[in-house]
Every structure is written in C-alpha cells, then in structure tokens.
Design a protein around this motif. Sequence first.
Motif, PDB file in Angstrom:
ATOM      1  N   ASN A   1      -9.328   5.821  -6.374  1.00  0.00           N
ATOM      2  CA  ASN A   1      -9.493   7.352  -5.980  1.00  0.00           C
ATOM      3  C   ASN A   1     -10.293   7.867  -4.904  1.00  0.00           C
ATOM      4  OD1 ASN A   1      -9.676  10.148  -6.890  1.00  0.00           O
ATOM      5  ND2 ASN A   1     -11.648   9.598  -8.463  1.00  0.00           N
ATOM      6  N   THR A   2      -9.167   8.832  -3.839  1.00  0.00           N
ATOM      7  CA  THR A   2     -10.085   9.424  -2.089  1.00  0.00           C
ATOM      8  C   THR A   2     -10.520  10.751  -3.034  1.00  0.00           C
ATOM      9  OG1 THR A   2      -7.894  10.310  -1.893  1.00  0.00           O
ATOM     10  CG2 THR A   2      -9.094   8.702  -1.150  1.00  0.00           C
TER      11      THR A   2
ATOM     12  N   SER B   1      -9.358  12.267   3.139  1.00  0.00           N
ATOM     13  CA  SER B   1      -8.455  11.277   2.695  1.00  0.00           C
ATOM     14  C   SER B   1      -8.760  10.614   4.096  1.00  0.00           C
ATOM     15  CB  SER B   1      -7.030  11.624   2.008  1.00  0.00           C
ATOM     16  OG  SER B   1      -7.867  12.283   1.146  1.00  0.00           O
ATOM     17  N   GLU B   2      -8.490  10.511   5.184  1.00  0.00           N
ATOM     18  CA  GLU B   2      -8.625  10.234   6.367  1.00  0.00           C
ATOM     19  C   GLU B   2      -9.327   9.242   6.844  1.00  0.00           C
ATOM     20  OE1 GLU B   2      -9.858  13.314   7.079  1.00  0.00           O
ATOM     21  OE2 GLU B   2      -8.572  12.973   6.073  1.00  0.00           O
ATOM     22  N   THR B   3     -10.525   9.367   6.421  1.00  0.00           N
ATOM     23  CA  THR B   3     -12.326   8.601   6.206  1.00  0.00           C
ATOM     24  C   THR B   3     -12.454   7.677   5.748  1.00  0.00           C
ATOM     25  OG1 THR B   3     -13.311  10.194   6.624  1.00  0.00           O
ATOM     26  CG2 THR B   3     -14.579   8.392   6.132  1.00  0.00           C
ATOM     27  N   TYR B   4     -11.513   7.838   4.298  1.00  0.00           N
ATOM     28  CA  TYR B   4     -11.660   6.131   3.336  1.00  0.00           C
ATOM     29  C   TYR B   4     -10.422   5.565   3.346  1.00  0.00           C
ATOM     30  CZ  TYR B   4     -14.712   9.587   1.057  1.00  0.00           C
ATOM     31  OH  TYR B   4     -15.783  10.102   0.563  1.00  0.00           O
ATOM     32  N   ILE B   5      -9.304   6.306   4.335  1.00  0.00           N
ATOM     33  CA  ILE B   5      -7.675   5.120   4.124  1.00  0.00           C
ATOM     34  C   ILE B   5      -7.682   4.264   5.244  1.00  0.00           C
ATOM     35  CG2 ILE B   5      -5.443   5.767   5.546  1.00  0.00           C
ATOM     36  CD1 ILE B   5      -5.377   8.298   3.549  1.00  0.00           C
ATOM     37  N   GLN B   6      -9.105   5.115   6.534  1.00  0.00           N
ATOM     38  CA  GLN B   6      -9.616   3.982   7.453  1.00  0.00           C
ATOM     39  C   GLN B   6      -9.991   2.870   7.469  1.00  0.00           C
ATOM     40  OE1 GLN B   6      -9.290   4.584  11.134  1.00  0.00           O
ATOM     41  NE2 GLN B   6      -9.827   2.588  11.027  1.00  0.00           N
ATOM     42  N   LEU B   7     -10.911   2.768   5.796  1.00  0.00           N
ATOM     43  CA  LEU B   7     -11.834   2.354   5.103  1.00  0.00           C
ATOM     44  C   LEU B   7     -10.984   1.242   4.991  1.00  0.00           C
ATOM     45  CD1 LEU B   7     -15.195   1.478   5.239  1.00  0.00           C
ATOM     46  CD2 LEU B   7     -14.991   2.036   2.916  1.00  0.00           C
ATOM     47  N   ILE B   8     -10.585   1.343   4.102  1.00  0.00           N
ATOM     48  CA  ILE B   8      -9.506   0.802   3.777  1.00  0.00           C
ATOM     49  C   ILE B   8      -8.746  -0.316   4.431  1.00  0.00           C
ATOM     50  CG2 ILE B   8      -7.482   0.551   2.070  1.00  0.00           C
ATOM     51  CD1 ILE B   8      -8.378   2.718   0.430  1.00  0.00           C
TER      52      ILE B   8
ATOM     53  N   ILE C   1       0.625  -1.484  -0.299  1.00  0.00           N
ATOM     54  CA  ILE C   1      -0.020  -0.521   0.373  1.00  0.00           C
ATOM     55  C   ILE C   1       0.702   1.134  -0.489  1.00  0.00           C
ATOM     56  CG2 ILE C   1      -1.603   1.197   1.126  1.00  0.00           C
ATOM     57  CD1 ILE C   1      -2.722  -1.264   2.686  1.00  0.00           C
ATOM     58  N   TYR C   2       0.813   2.037  -0.869  1.00  0.00           N
ATOM     59  CA  TYR C   2       1.021   3.973  -0.675  1.00  0.00           C
ATOM     60  C   TYR C   2       0.119   4.588  -1.296  1.00  0.00           C
ATOM     61  CZ  TYR C   2       3.870   7.600  -2.275  1.00  0.00           C
ATOM     62  OH  TYR C   2       4.277   8.936  -2.167  1.00  0.00           O
ATOM     63  N   GLY C   3       0.371   5.946  -0.144  1.00  0.00           N
ATOM     64  CA  GLY C   3      -1.180   6.805  -0.759  1.00  0.00           C
ATOM     65  C   GLY C   3      -0.823   8.223  -0.303  1.00  0.00           C
ATOM     66  N   GLN C   4      -1.763   9.651  -0.021  1.00  0.00           N
ATOM     67  CA  GLN C   4      -0.831  10.439   0.500  1.00  0.00           C
ATOM     68  C   GLN C   4      -2.610  10.681   0.588  1.00  0.00           C
ATOM     69  OE1 GLN C   4       2.001  12.618  -2.590  1.00  0.00           O
ATOM     70  NE2 GLN C   4       1.014  11.164  -4.248  1.00  0.00           N
TER      71      GLN C   4
ATOM     72  N   ILE D   1       0.002   7.918   8.858  1.00  0.00           N
ATOM     73  CA  ILE D   1      -1.012   7.506   9.377  1.00  0.00           C
ATOM     74  C   ILE D   1      -0.779   7.752  10.595  1.00  0.00           C
ATOM     75  CG2 ILE D   1      -2.127   5.365   9.000  1.00  0.00           C
ATOM     76  CD1 ILE D   1      -1.361   4.192   7.172  1.00  0.00           C
ATOM     77  N   ASN D   2       0.229   7.211  11.225  1.00  0.00           N
ATOM     78  CA  ASN D   2      -0.025   7.675  12.830  1.00  0.00           C
ATOM     79  C   ASN D   2       0.186   8.416  13.232  1.00  0.00           C
ATOM     80  OD1 ASN D   2      -0.002   4.318  12.898  1.00  0.00           O
ATOM     81  ND2 ASN D   2       2.069   3.795  12.852  1.00  0.00           N
ATOM     82  N   LEU D   3       0.684   9.510  12.332  1.00  0.00           N
ATOM     83  CA  LEU D   3       0.310  10.882  13.235  1.00  0.00           C
ATOM     84  C   LEU D   3      -1.046  12.132  13.085  1.00  0.00           C
ATOM     85  CD1 LEU D   3       3.658  12.045  11.648  1.00  0.00           C
ATOM     86  CD2 LEU D   3       3.090  11.209  14.462  1.00  0.00           C
ATOM     87  N   ASN D   4      -1.414  10.634  12.231  1.00  0.00           N
ATOM     88  CA  ASN D   4      -2.895  11.357  11.757  1.00  0.00           C
ATOM     89  C   ASN D   4      -4.067  11.121  12.650  1.00  0.00           C
ATOM     90  OD1 ASN D   4      -5.652  11.734  10.292  1.00  0.00           O
ATOM     91  ND2 ASN D   4      -4.476  12.808   9.293  1.00  0.00           N
ATOM     92  N   HIS D   5      -4.311  12.754  14.030  1.00  0.00           N
ATOM     93  CA  HIS D   5      -5.330  11.550  15.002  1.00  0.00           C
ATOM     94  C   HIS D   5      -6.499  11.357  14.077  1.00  0.00           C
ATOM     95  CE1 HIS D   5      -2.437  12.746  17.145  1.00  0.00           C
ATOM     96  NE2 HIS D   5      -2.266  14.314  16.548  1.00  0.00           N
TER      97      HIS D   5
END
Length: 295
Positions: A95-96, A14-21, A5-8, A42-46
């Motif tokens: 696509n986010t 974006s965090e909502t969809y990354i959490q879901l994935i 996995i790689y992302g931005q 990811i780990n820094l995103n509250h």
Amino acid sequence: MKIGIYGQFYHKNSETYIQLILDVLKNKKVTVFIEENFLDIINLNHEINRNFSNFETFTELDNSYDLFFSIGGDGTILKSVTFVKDLGIPIVGINTGRLGFLATIQKEEITESLARILNGNYMISERSLLTISTTPKNTEIKPKLNFALNEIAVNRKNTTSMIKVETDVNGHHLTSYWSDGLIVSTPTGSTGYSLSCGGPVIEPSAKNFIITPIAPHNLNARPLVLPDDSELTLKVSGREKSYLVSMDSRIATLENNTTIHIKKAPFTIKLVQLAEDSFIKTLRKKLLWGEDKRN
C-alpha cells in the motif's frame, strides 16, 4: 524465486516507495518480471534514479511465479487479480497510499516486511470470487475475465429513472428491486461499494454473499446475506434499452431483459498477510472504531 510486479503511480510519493521495493528485490536472489506497461512508466519517471530496463517483462502470467507484488492500493489489487486469475499465485499487496483493506503491507515498513515475506514468513488469506454469465451471451464480458473479487453490480445507464431488477435465488423468486441498481458482493467486497450503500461488514473467510440494493425506491428492501453456494439470476428492465454491469472495475453494457447468472467462482485469490495483521485490526483502523472523536 520468481516474482511478478504490477503497480500504479496515482499516490503521492509513489516513486519513492517503488524505488525502495525495486532496490530491495535487486539485492535479493530473486528473478523479477515487471508488467510491461508499468516498467515503461518506471523508466519514464525521473524521480526513480536507477534504470531497471534489465528486468524482464510480462504481459501475461503462468504458474511458474512464486509471488505477485501489487504496488498501489486496493484498486491496484483488483487489477492484479485480472493477471493472476486462477493460477493460485499469492498476491503481496503493498500500500503506497492510505490504509487499505486489501493492500496491507504498509509503505513505512516495506524493507522489513519484504524481508520477512521473501523468507517465507507470512500467512495466506484465501478470498472467494463471483463469476458471471449471461443469456444471451454478451461479447463485452470476456470468458477469461468474467469474475470479480469485490462485487458484481448492475446500474442504470444514461438516465435518472430507476430500474427494476427481478431477482431469483436458486430458481426461486426473491423480489423485484426498484432502485438505481443492485450489488452482489463477496465478503471481501463487503467493505467497498456494498458498505457505502448500507450493506453489512462480513469477515473475509465467511461463506456468504451479500445482495445490496442501490438507493431502493421500495423502502422495505434491505441488504440480504446468503450462503455462497447460492446461484442468483437477475433480469433488468427500465425506460432505457440498456444498463451497465460492473465486475470490480470492468464495465459492460447489457440490453434490457438479458438474464444474468451469478455464482461463486471455482477458484480463490490468495492474499499474503503478515502474522500481526488481521482483518479485525485493519477494520478497527480504517473505520476508527474505539477512537474518541469528540474533541
């Protein structure tokens, strides 16, 4: 199944969809490796309420991966290609943001789409790439990253003056473009930079390249479609001593009269596509074809 996995995070929510994935993958019997820098973010995103530090990380890929997830947009896929390279790992473009030409898995359908993909219910769209070399060799163009999925382009640098791009095709002189630059595009890249400069849209499976001048000063210069077994030679000159060459999002500085050689890369990139998705469908949505906008 082993997934990279790689992302931005540059799209809103974006965090909502990354959490879901990540939640979907955590509940499946798959081995997940997250690109090292992306996991740090990811780990820094509250806003992401679960710690995924137990996932393995990677800085480089090998051929043991079954799928590679690209989370973001088309630009993220272009960066994902630099990880996948010639390994043949299928890329799942999630696509986010807004509708993309490459990242076709839409954020509103993540759970259903990922379930189908993990069950092997998908198709592969193979995309050709361009490769570049120079004479003399340029140290800014790395041998392992000397390719582009969308386009290779030359542009003027630190000047408002035009540059001259002497262009040969298969050893035969084509023309000298007096312009702000020149784009050599794949069919995949035909909907990107080339299109914005007046180039044609080409279906991704077509065996062609496109030469598109950027703001040409010789007004009879027009985009040209060539077979993708053509080999191009470019030589740039101008008032400045150097100019820029870009390979998708990667940029190098070349000295004037450096000879650039461009041809089709010896490998392809595999993009995962669901059965109901198609380039024609995406094109129609992206360009709003068939919609009445008079109101």
